[in-house]
Structure formats: C-alpha cells, structure tokens
Design an enzyme around this catalytic site. Structure first.
Site, PDB file in Angstrom:
ATOM      1  N   HIS A 198       0.822  -1.221   0.000  1.00 30.60           N
ATOM      2  CA  HIS A 198       0.000   0.000   0.000  1.00 30.60           C
ATOM      3  C   HIS A 198       0.849   1.261   0.000  1.00 30.60           C
ATOM      4  CE1 HIS A 198      -3.430  -2.445   1.993  1.00 30.60           C
ATOM      5  NE2 HIS A 198      -3.340  -2.633   0.703  1.00 30.60           N
ATOM      6  N   ARG A 345     -11.585  -0.644 -18.006  1.00 34.13           N
ATOM      7  CA  ARG A 345     -11.483  -2.060 -17.660  1.00 34.13           C
ATOM      8  C   ARG A 345     -12.545  -2.380 -16.623  1.00 34.13           C
ATOM      9  NH1 ARG A 345      -6.052  -4.300 -15.074  1.00 34.13           N
ATOM     10  NH2 ARG A 345      -6.831  -3.213 -13.235  1.00 34.13           N
ATOM     11  N   ASP A 467       0.728  -8.837 -14.324  1.00 28.58           N
ATOM     12  CA  ASP A 467       0.214 -10.160 -13.967  1.00 28.58           C
ATOM     13  C   ASP A 467       0.816 -11.254 -14.834  1.00 28.58           C
ATOM     14  OD1 ASP A 467      -1.478  -9.968 -11.708  1.00 28.58           O
ATOM     15  OD2 ASP A 467      -2.892  -8.814 -12.909  1.00 28.58           O
TER      16      ASP A 467
HETATM   17  C1  PEP Z   1      -1.252  -5.806 -15.374  1.00 30.26           C
HETATM   18  O1  PEP Z   1      -1.532  -6.853 -14.782  1.00 30.26           O
HETATM   19  O2  PEP Z   1      -0.206  -5.622 -16.006  1.00 30.26           O
HETATM   20  C2  PEP Z   1      -2.201  -4.673 -15.352  1.00 30.26           C
HETATM   21  C3  PEP Z   1      -2.032  -3.624 -16.122  1.00 30.26           C
HETATM   22  O3  PEP Z   1      -3.220  -4.716 -14.474  1.00 30.26           O
HETATM   23  P1  PEP Z   1      -3.071  -4.536 -12.883  1.00 30.26           P
HETATM   24  O4  PEP Z   1      -1.682  -4.022 -12.608  1.00 30.26           O
HETATM   25  O5  PEP Z   1      -4.125  -3.591 -12.500  1.00 30.26           O
HETATM   26  O6  PEP Z   1      -3.288  -5.927 -12.392  1.00 30.26           O
HETATM   27 MG    MG Z   2      -3.516  -7.261 -14.073  1.00 24.93          MG
END
Ligand code: PEP
Ligand code: MG
Length: 583
Positions: A198, A345, A467
C-alpha cells in the site's frame, strides 16, 4: 559516523537527499504495570475512550481527504476503521485488563503481539501484509493512550530544510502518508513493504523517491543522519562521504533539468525516426486523473482501473457504487478526455485489491475468484457496471476491456452479458454506442498461449505484463521476499510477449501493453522491436517514453531484437537489451 549503504526495493523513482526524520513505533516503549481490582473499570474506560478517539481521528482524515488524493487512500482508511471495530481489537484487550489486571497500553500491546504472531504463521502474502495494518491501528491507539498524538514534525512552511526531510520508519500507514502530502518532504525509507505494498502504491502516485523492504533501516539510521535515496536503484546511502554526496546532488540536478526539458515534448507526436507513429496512452485510477493525462500529452486512456472507484468511494459503509454513480464517473472521464478514446477495464477486484479485506478468505487470492471470475459469479453487479459503461459511451469514444480472461467460455459469457446489458438499455430507451469495441487483457500465460481464441472473438487486446510476469514466473508481485525473482526479461516472459504482439498484429487486431513494462524506458525499444505500436502507462512516464521513441529507428533495432528473442541466457539478454538502447 562511518558511511554505509542499504539495499531494498525501488518503488518510486528519483533522487532524494536530506536529513533523516525517524518515525518511532509507539509500541516500542509502553509502560507495563498491574492495576488493582478497583481500577479495572476506569482502565477499561480509558482504553475505550482511546479507541473511540482513533475512530474519530480516522473519520476526520477520511472526511478531509483532498479531492486529488489517490483513490486507494480512502480504502486504506476504511480498512483501519474496520480493524479498529473488530472485537479482536475493540474487546479482547478489555478482557485482558479485567482478567489479568494489565494497564491499558500493556493489554493492547499483548493482544497486538498475539495477533501478529498468528499472522506470521500465515503463508499468504496478502494476509501477512494485513499484520502491518493491525500494528498501525494499534500504534494509533497507543499514541492516544500515551498522549503523543503525532510523531510527525509540524511544518511551518518557512523552513527550507523541510523539503529535504527524509522519513524513515519501520512501516508507514497510508493514512499517515496522507499527512505527508501537505508537508514538504523529500522521500521515504521503510523496513517493510514490497513493490506493490500500500505504501509503495501511494508513493508512486505522489511521485516521491522511495525505497522499501530495507529490513532494519529504521534501527540502523539515526535521527538527523544525512541520507541519499536512489529511488531508481532502491539504495539508501547513510552519511555519504562529501564526494558521493556531491555526485548525487549533480545527478539530482541533472534529473530535474531533464524533466524540465522533457516538458517541451508534450505536443510533439510520438513518431520514430523512420516515420512510424506510436500511440501513447495513460493509465488512470479515477476520472480526476484525466486532466493530468491530457497535460502529459496522452492520446487517450489505455487503462482506467475501474476497481478504484469501488475501493475508494466505499466510505465507512462498505457499499458498492450504484449504476448511476458509476455512469457519472465514466461519463466524466470520457468528457474530460475531449474526444480521445477511454478504455474502461471492468472490475478487477481480488488478490491485492480486495473489495472487503475483512472477508478475504481465499488461500491464494491471486489465483482465486478475482477480476472477470468474480464478475461472472456476481452477474447483477457485473450487468450494472456494463450498463453504466455503455451509457457513458453515448458521450464519447469508450472501449470496454475485460481482465483476467483465460477460457473461451469466459469470453463468450462476457460477450453475452454485454449483449444482455445492451438489450436492457434498449428496453429503457437509454442511449449507448452499439458498436463499442470489446477487448481482453492478456495477462494469464494460458491466454497468451492461445491467442487465436482471443483474436477470433475480440476487437482489441491489451497485455497486462504485471500479472503476466507474476503468473508466468509464479512470483507474487506484492511479496518483497521474492521481489528479486520478478524479472520482466525472463526469456519465458519475452517469448509470451513477443508472440502475443506478433499474432495480434498478423490478425489485424490492435494490441497494446498496459502493464508497468510499457512505462519503463529500458524496455521501450525492445517492445518497439517486437512490433508494439500502442503503449499505456502512468502519465508521469509518457514524455520519457516518447523521447525514447523519437530517438529510435525501427530498421536499426530489428536484427538486435530478433537476437534477444532467440537468446535463453539471462545475462546475455540483459547485455543485449542494453546494447539495443545504444543503437
Ligand atoms: C497488469 O496486470 O499488467 C495490469 C495492467 O493490471 P493490474 O496491474 O491492475 O493488475
Ligand atoms: Mg492485471
């Protein structure tokens, strides 16, 4: 004192130079004494009053959140309020006073220690991070009990050294970070925290140099020590020798001059030397971020993380935003972007962004019911969001982006629900763009490996490298203990990224990257060489990436990029990527 250097995790870039201001945890030196039976109820009352006072304090902070405060701050304060109301904090210490005759501070610390020990045994990184939330709440109550309400120096606005104050702490709660917002300070260093803790998230959104995960920096650094934070390297130099200090001052000045110079590129189109136009888009969390995105020269919004609307606006009552409230936010964003496309999104809740952290029970939340999985399991909530987004599409160009898709049936169900939402709006005579483009986040390796399934069904794709790296390498992106293994240049990651971009391009499906890699100038040429023509990133990164693009000739980097993609040796990849930047 002799100079020494500490290494941690870089979370927010830039150089900060200043004197250390130590934030001591209040829990370290509380009084321990036994009370008599007659004193019990007075002691219970003293603790209850302190808890009530912290409730008020949190409520005040929440009410006074500046309009432009990062959305997640509200959610962090909510988490602390929930913890404070939990019987584990609000009642068990009272029982300890009644049964063991401990003074209030001792009873509270005993319970916090007990809870902390339980958290230490939990493997899950997200839940482990909640331990620090509990400790921070405990410290707030202790500060009230001991009468030391604030550990922050007051800022009179006239002290020119204040700008160079570096905060050093074991951990900093997001609510306390908020207090720093109005004070001039140069950076911060904490023992705890990971790339996506955080505190790191808030630091990045405030654009302040920071290094976290420094283990025992707060024990080794002393009040008023001279400190340099190299936010790019995650390095902290304590009491640097004069020549090192001078070098960092020069570097800091150079970075400031470069930043100023970059400002001139705002209106320059992002075109490579050989004349290829590249689209640079902004990642935003709230509609209020749109003016900043426009100001940085963004051609549109490539990623509106809509979950921050849900997390940030929940207030003290954990309730979801209504369709109308969501519609207003999406409409505000698309109107603010003045005709430029806004990619919204759908809710990506779960893992390190829980809707209600108190109810988080999954053993592996990052592998659990998050993002589209959660939305498909809550069809009414999902339809409500889809209707809100569709309604906003009557006011400007909106694209709909679905996160975390891996299965064909998830794509088909999502598309069917979008059609259902459209039908509901038609029945209500509400306007929307019937041809709204629908795209998929490619962020699970299975999706990248089965791209034809996606290009057949989707209007556009956006690669979530954050991710994609997490799931390809099995590294929790929020866990500082495995942060050294989180490697965007791992050959497996590069393979998935390159093949996704190339298959998407061959199929004629527009493809962008919206993970952190898109805003990392060290990766710009590599991504261009892979064929990427659309980048989406935090607005503060847009001009640096644009500069890199302006200096690149796509023909000159083609052969070197191919060489990198054939290489399996990590060290060779790193040096080849460096060479790519020299071309
Ligand atoms: C990612 O996963 O790269 C992305 C843009 O989404 P977030 O960071 O919100 O998971
Ligand atoms: Mg992501």
């Amino acid at each position: 004192m002799a100079s020494f250097t500490l290494h941690g995790i870089p979370v927010s870039r830039g150089i900060a130079i200043g004197r250390a201001h130590l934030l001591a945890p209040a829990a370290l030196d509380v009084k321990h004494y036994l009370i008599s039976q007659e004193q019990v109820e007075a002691e219970v009352l003293r603790l209850q009053k302190a808890i009530a006072s912290v409730h008020k304090e949190l409520q005040t902070i929440w009410n006074e959140l500046p309009k432009d405060a990062p959305a997640e701050l509200g959610a962090f304060i909510d988490v602390h309020a929930l913890i404070l109301s939990d019987p584990m904090i609000a009642e068990v210490p009272l029982d300890i006073i009644r049964t063991r005759y401990y003074n209030a501070e001792w009873a509270l610390v005993t319970q916090i220690d007990e809870l902390s020990a339980q958290f230490d045994e939990i493997e899950d990184a997200y839940l482990r991070e909640r331990k620090s939330d509990i400790q921070q709440v405990g410290e707030r109550v202790l500060k009230v009990l001991t009468g030391s309400a604030s550990t922050l120096p007051s800022h009179d606005g006239g002290d020119e050294n204040a700008g160079r104050m570096i905060v050093v702490a074991h951990d900093i709660s997001p609510a306390d970070m908020l207090q720093f917002k109005d004070r001039a300070f140069g950076g911060f260093v904490t023992d705890l925290g990971g790339q996506n803790s955080h505190t790191a998230i808030v630091a990045r959104s405030l654009d302040i140099p920071a290094a976290v995960g420094m283990s025992n920096a707060s024990a080794l650094i002393e009040q008023d020590d001279m400190i340099v934070i190299d936010g790019d390297a995650g390095v902290v130099i304590v009491d640097p020798p004069p020549n090192v200090l001078e070098q960092y001052r020069e570097l800091q000045q150079r970075l400031m001059r470069e930043r100023k110079k970059l400002g001139k590129l705002k209106k320059t189109p992002a075109i490579t030397r050989d004349g290829t136009e590249i689209t640079l888009l902004a990642n935003i969390e709230l509609p209020d971020d749109c003016p900043g995105a426009l100001d940085s020269g963004a051609m549109g919004v490539g990623l509106f993380r809509s979950e921050f609307l849900f997390m940030g606006r929940a207030g003290f009552v954990n309730k979801l935003p209504s369709e109308d409230e969501q519609f207003e936010s999406y409409r505000q964003a698309v109107v603010a972007m003045k005709g430029r496309p806004v990619t919204i999104r759908t809710l990506d809740i779960g893992a390190d962004k829980p809707l209600d952290s108190a109810e988080q029970t999954a053993l592996n939340p990052a592998l659990g019911l998050r993002a589209i999985r959660f939305c498909l399991a809550e069809p009414q909530m999902f339809l409500q969001q889809l209707r809100a987004i569709l309604r906003a599409s009557a006011y400007g160009p909106i694209k709909l982006l679905i996160p975390m898709l891996a299965h064909a049936f998830e794509i088909d169900q999502s598309l069917a629900m979008i059609e259902q939402a459209k039908a509901q709006l038609r029945e209500q005579n509400k306007k929307f763009d019937p041809l709204i483009p629908v795209g998929a986040m490619i962020e699970i390796p299975a999706a990248a490996l089965t791209l034809p399934m996606f290009v057949k069904r989707m209007d556009f794709l956006s690669v979530g490298t954050n991710d994609l790296i997490q799931y390809t390498l099995a590294i929790d992106r929020a866990d500082h203990e495995v942060a050294h293994l989180y490697n965007p240049l791992h050959p497996a990651v590069l393979y998935l990224l390159a093949s996704t971009i190339s298959i998407g391009a061959k199929a004629g499906v527009p493809i962008s990257v919206c993970g952190e890699m898109a805003g990392d100038t060290r990766m710009t040429r590599l991504l261009l060489g892979m064929g990427l023509r659309e980048f989406s990133m935090h607005p503060t990164q847009i001009l640096s990436v644009k500069q890199e693009i302006l200096n690149t000739d796509l023909n000159a980097i083609a052969a070197q990029t191919k060489k990198i993609l054939r290489t399996m040796e990590p060290a060779a990849i790193v040096s080849a990527v460096e060479q790519l930047r020299e071309l």
